[in-house]
Design a protein around this motif. Structure first.
Motif, PDB file in Angstrom:
ATOM      1  N   CYS A   1       0.836  -1.205   0.000  1.00 37.29           N
ATOM      2  CA  CYS A   1       0.000   0.000   0.000  1.00 37.29           C
ATOM      3  C   CYS A   1       0.869   1.252   0.000  1.00 37.29           C
ATOM      4  O   CYS A   1       2.000   1.249   0.491  1.00 37.29           O
ATOM      5  CB  CYS A   1      -0.908   0.024   1.230  1.00 37.29           C
ATOM      6  SG  CYS A   1      -2.198  -1.226   1.253  1.00 37.29           S
ATOM      7  N   SER A   2       0.324   2.315  -0.524  1.00 33.63           N
ATOM      8  CA  SER A   2       0.974   3.610  -0.411  1.00 33.63           C
ATOM      9  C   SER A   2       0.951   4.043   1.048  1.00 33.63           C
ATOM     10  O   SER A   2       0.008   3.760   1.787  1.00 33.63           O
ATOM     11  CB  SER A   2       0.241   4.636  -1.275  1.00 33.63           C
ATOM     12  OG  SER A   2       0.659   5.957  -0.954  1.00 33.63           O
ATOM     13  N   ALA A   3       1.988   4.764   1.464  1.00 32.78           N
ATOM     14  CA  ALA A   3       2.020   5.298   2.817  1.00 32.78           C
ATOM     15  C   ALA A   3       0.879   6.280   3.046  1.00 32.78           C
ATOM     16  O   ALA A   3       0.501   6.551   4.187  1.00 32.78           O
ATOM     17  CB  ALA A   3       3.358   5.988   3.076  1.00 32.78           C
ATOM     18  N   LYS A   4       0.296   6.773   1.950  1.00 29.72           N
ATOM     19  CA  LYS A   4      -0.806   7.732   2.050  1.00 29.72           C
ATOM     20  C   LYS A   4      -2.165   7.050   2.181  1.00 29.72           C
ATOM     21  O   LYS A   4      -3.159   7.713   2.446  1.00 29.72           O
ATOM     22  CB  LYS A   4      -0.812   8.645   0.820  1.00 29.72           C
ATOM     23  CG  LYS A   4       0.453   9.480   0.657  1.00 29.72           C
ATOM     24  CD  LYS A   4       0.386  10.301  -0.613  1.00 29.72           C
ATOM     25  CE  LYS A   4       1.662  11.118  -0.815  1.00 29.72           C
ATOM     26  NZ  LYS A   4       1.597  11.904  -2.081  1.00 29.72           N
ATOM     27  N   ASP A   5      -2.205   5.741   1.968  1.00 25.04           N
ATOM     28  CA  ASP A   5      -3.481   5.014   2.034  1.00 25.04           C
ATOM     29  C   ASP A   5      -3.207   3.581   2.469  1.00 25.04           C
ATOM     30  O   ASP A   5      -3.285   2.645   1.685  1.00 25.04           O
ATOM     31  CB  ASP A   5      -4.163   5.042   0.665  1.00 25.04           C
ATOM     32  CG  ASP A   5      -5.550   4.392   0.680  1.00 25.04           C
ATOM     33  OD1 ASP A   5      -6.088   4.159   1.782  1.00 25.04           O
ATOM     34  OD2 ASP A   5      -6.102   4.122  -0.403  1.00 25.04           O
ATOM     35  N   GLN A   6      -2.888   3.407   3.749  1.00 24.01           N
ATOM     36  CA  GLN A   6      -2.512   2.082   4.243  1.00 24.01           C
ATOM     37  C   GLN A   6      -3.455   1.529   5.306  1.00 24.01           C
ATOM     38  O   GLN A   6      -3.130   0.555   5.984  1.00 24.01           O
ATOM     39  CB  GLN A   6      -1.086   2.121   4.795  1.00 24.01           C
ATOM     40  CG  GLN A   6      -0.839   3.170   5.855  1.00 24.01           C
ATOM     41  CD  GLN A   6       0.619   3.235   6.277  1.00 24.01           C
ATOM     42  OE1 GLN A   6       1.383   2.293   6.058  1.00 24.01           O
ATOM     43  NE2 GLN A   6       1.025   4.343   6.869  1.00 24.01           N
ATOM     44  N   ARG A   7      -4.626   2.140   5.458  1.00 21.95           N
ATOM     45  CA  ARG A   7      -5.568   1.696   6.479  1.00 21.95           C
ATOM     46  C   ARG A   7      -6.801   1.013   5.909  1.00 21.95           C
ATOM     47  O   ARG A   7      -7.285   0.024   6.447  1.00 21.95           O
ATOM     48  CB  ARG A   7      -6.010   2.903   7.324  1.00 21.95           C
ATOM     49  CG  ARG A   7      -4.888   3.602   8.059  1.00 21.95           C
ATOM     50  CD  ARG A   7      -4.341   2.760   9.178  1.00 21.95           C
ATOM     51  NE  ARG A   7      -3.237   3.427   9.860  1.00 21.95           N
ATOM     52  CZ  ARG A   7      -2.546   2.893  10.853  1.00 21.95           C
ATOM     53  NH1 ARG A   7      -2.825   1.681  11.291  1.00 21.95           N
ATOM     54  NH2 ARG A   7      -1.551   3.555  11.416  1.00 21.95           N
ATOM     55  N   LEU A   8      -7.337   1.570   4.828  1.00 23.27           N
ATOM     56  CA  LEU A   8      -8.649   1.143   4.347  1.00 23.27           C
ATOM     57  C   LEU A   8      -8.635  -0.267   3.756  1.00 23.27           C
ATOM     58  O   LEU A   8      -9.460  -1.110   4.126  1.00 23.27           O
ATOM     59  CB  LEU A   8      -9.181   2.150   3.316  1.00 23.27           C
ATOM     60  CG  LEU A   8      -9.341   3.584   3.814  1.00 23.27           C
ATOM     61  CD1 LEU A   8      -9.704   4.511   2.662  1.00 23.27           C
ATOM     62  CD2 LEU A   8     -10.405   3.648   4.899  1.00 23.27           C
ATOM     63  N   LEU A   9      -7.728  -0.523   2.817  1.00 20.48           N
ATOM     64  CA  LEU A   9      -7.726  -1.817   2.141  1.00 20.48           C
ATOM     65  C   LEU A   9      -7.432  -2.979   3.087  1.00 20.48           C
ATOM     66  O   LEU A   9      -8.122  -4.009   3.016  1.00 20.48           O
ATOM     67  CB  LEU A   9      -6.745  -1.809   0.967  1.00 20.48           C
ATOM     68  CG  LEU A   9      -6.708  -3.099   0.142  1.00 20.48           C
ATOM     69  CD1 LEU A   9      -8.093  -3.431  -0.410  1.00 20.48           C
ATOM     70  CD2 LEU A   9      -5.702  -2.988  -1.005  1.00 20.48           C
ATOM     71  N   PRO A  10      -6.445  -2.879   3.993  1.00 23.40           N
ATOM     72  CA  PRO A  10      -6.234  -3.999   4.918  1.00 23.40           C
ATOM     73  C   PRO A  10      -7.461  -4.326   5.761  1.00 23.40           C
ATOM     74  O   PRO A  10      -7.728  -5.498   6.044  1.00 23.40           O
ATOM     75  CB  PRO A  10      -5.071  -3.512   5.790  1.00 23.40           C
ATOM     76  CG  PRO A  10      -4.306  -2.588   4.900  1.00 23.40           C
ATOM     77  CD  PRO A  10      -5.362  -1.875   4.095  1.00 23.40           C
ATOM     78  N   PHE A  11      -8.228  -3.308   6.145  1.00 24.12           N
ATOM     79  CA  PHE A  11      -9.448  -3.568   6.918  1.00 24.12           C
ATOM     80  C   PHE A  11     -10.463  -4.330   6.075  1.00 24.12           C
ATOM     81  O   PHE A  11     -11.067  -5.308   6.545  1.00 24.12           O
ATOM     82  CB  PHE A  11     -10.057  -2.262   7.414  1.00 24.12           C
ATOM     83  CG  PHE A  11     -11.312  -2.455   8.214  1.00 24.12           C
ATOM     84  CD1 PHE A  11     -11.253  -2.708   9.577  1.00 24.12           C
ATOM     85  CD2 PHE A  11     -12.565  -2.426   7.606  1.00 24.12           C
ATOM     86  CE1 PHE A  11     -12.421  -2.914  10.325  1.00 24.12           C
ATOM     87  CE2 PHE A  11     -13.730  -2.627   8.340  1.00 24.12           C
ATOM     88  CZ  PHE A  11     -13.658  -2.878   9.708  1.00 24.12           C
ATOM     89  N   LEU A  12     -10.663  -3.889   4.826  1.00 28.63           N
ATOM     90  CA  LEU A  12     -11.628  -4.575   3.958  1.00 28.63           C
ATOM     91  C   LEU A  12     -11.160  -5.990   3.637  1.00 28.63           C
ATOM     92  O   LEU A  12     -11.972  -6.909   3.525  1.00 28.63           O
ATOM     93  CB  LEU A  12     -11.838  -3.778   2.676  1.00 28.63           C
ATOM     94  CG  LEU A  12     -12.418  -2.366   2.836  1.00 28.63           C
ATOM     95  CD1 LEU A  12     -12.749  -1.776   1.480  1.00 28.63           C
ATOM     96  CD2 LEU A  12     -13.659  -2.378   3.730  1.00 28.63           C
ATOM     97  N   ALA A  13      -9.848  -6.174   3.503  1.00 28.24           N
ATOM     98  CA  ALA A  13      -9.308  -7.511   3.261  1.00 28.24           C
ATOM     99  C   ALA A  13      -9.600  -8.421   4.455  1.00 28.24           C
ATOM    100  O   ALA A  13      -9.955  -9.601   4.286  1.00 28.24           O
ATOM    101  CB  ALA A  13      -7.802  -7.427   3.011  1.00 28.24           C
TER     102      ALA A  13
END
Length: 356
Positions: A124-136
């Motif tokens: 993930c980009s350091a600017k967007d590293q929270r949303l996708l791991p949660f959905l995963a």
């Protein structure tokens, strides 16, 4: 054709979760007597995401979640996948190097890897590293078999069979060199444009406003350039844009707007200004934040030639049906699952490179 869509049920459940969550957040949490634990956990994720990236406001994140919730429906997913022979013949590990310009910008690549039966190795980009791991994590809760199909890393990628990398024109040259010996999709900078003929309805222009202002104009599908006929009257367009006037209250957007305005004034550049957006006549495609470029055209035939010549710079084209390849006003920020970035069919790429 193989109709094995083992990931669809989990994706449908994720879509239901997102729809319920967006409804809960939109209602300010007042619609529920008690807040589910999963909602509270996602609240914390959103709070961290907005703290780590000032461009990721609550409204923009919820807009992205709402858009994905609409696509994660069983009929929509099956309609997208029905023309492919799934799963892939040979499972691969696919490295995904994601951008961070807008919330969940790499989710489609992640989704494509999963539906093909591959493993996603995600950076993930350091600017967007929270949303996708949660959905995963939610997907793995809905389908435990997916636990071996995804891995997130912040360091070196390790071993992989193919790669999809998204970055700037500068980083793309590095990607092209570094991944030369692997099957790859390397995405560069692209911008979106809109063509107006002066006969647009207020609904058309309102849709265009969404295409321009959503995600602060930072997405590759954000309209950054207008083509308008000679003597075009911008007054109705400015009326439609007024809906997004509060964008100027965002400190980073305001700083960009003020800086670009100062630069244009000092250089003597002509521009139109409505106190939250600058319209500047320019032949470029990538307008700065707080600015929208425009250019006059003399005839539709001449314009079509210009658009064809610059096809590789354009992500999507917004306009009327008379313009070949144009999508309706208001659709740029709401892509369908088959609207592949740069026109490259990601699923086809992933299946082709897994043939035994």
């Amino acid at each position: 054709m193989n109709q094995h869509y083992s990931t669809v049920p989990a994706l449908v459940k994720l879509g239901s979760f997102l729809r319920e969550y967006v409804t809960y957040r939109t209602a300010g949490g007042n619609a529920l007597k008690s807040v589910p634990v999963s909602f509270s956990a996602f609240d914390e994720v959103l709070l961290r995401a907005t703290a780590e990236n000032a461009w990721f406001t609550e409204s923009e994140i919820l807009f992205a979640l709402h858009s994905w919730a609409g696509n994660l429906r069983e009929e929509t997913l099956r309609g997208w996948l029905e023309r492919y022979a799934l799963p892939a013949q040979k499972p691969l590990t696919v490295a995904l190097i994601m951008a961070g310009n807008i919330p969940l910008v790499g989710f489609h690549d992640f989704l494509s890897v999963l539906v093909c039966g591959h493993k996603a190795l995600v950076k993930c980009s350091a600017k967007d590293q929270r949303l996708l791991p949660f959905l995963a994590q939610k997907l793995m809760e809905y389908d435990p078999d997916l636990k071996g199909c995804m891995e997130f890393t912040t360091g070196q990628l390790g071993s992989f069979d193919a790669v999809i990398a998204t970055g700037s024109n500068n980083t793309s040259r590095y990607f092209e060199y570094y991944f030369a010996d692997k099957p790859h999709i390397i995405r560069k900078n692209r911008n979106s444009v809109a063509v107006l003929n002066g006969k647009e309805t207020q609904a058309d222009l309102s849709g265009l406003a969404t295409d321009v202002f959503r995600y602060f104009g930072m997405g590759c599908r954000s309209v950054s350039k207008l083509y308008v006929p000679g003597n075009y009257d911008f007054s109705d367009l400015f009326k439609a844009f007024y809906e997004f006037r509060d964008v100027i209250n965002h400190h980073k957007y305001s700083n960009n707007y003020d800086y670009n305005k100062a630069v244009y004034l000092m250089s003597g550049s002509k521009m139109l200004d409505n106190d939250f957006l600058l319209l500047k006549e320019d032949t470029g495609f990538g307008s700065p934040i707080g600015t929208l470029f425009y250019e006059h055209y003399q005839s539709e035939e001449a314009l079509k030639r210009v658009l064809e010549q610059n096809n590789e710079n354009i992500q999507c084209l917004v306009g009327h049906e008379a313009i070949p390849g144009a999508i309706p006003f208001g659709k740029a920020q709401k892509p369908d699952l088959s609207d592949y970035a740069d026109g490259v069919d990601t699923v086809e790429f992933l299946l082709k490179n897994s043939i035994k």
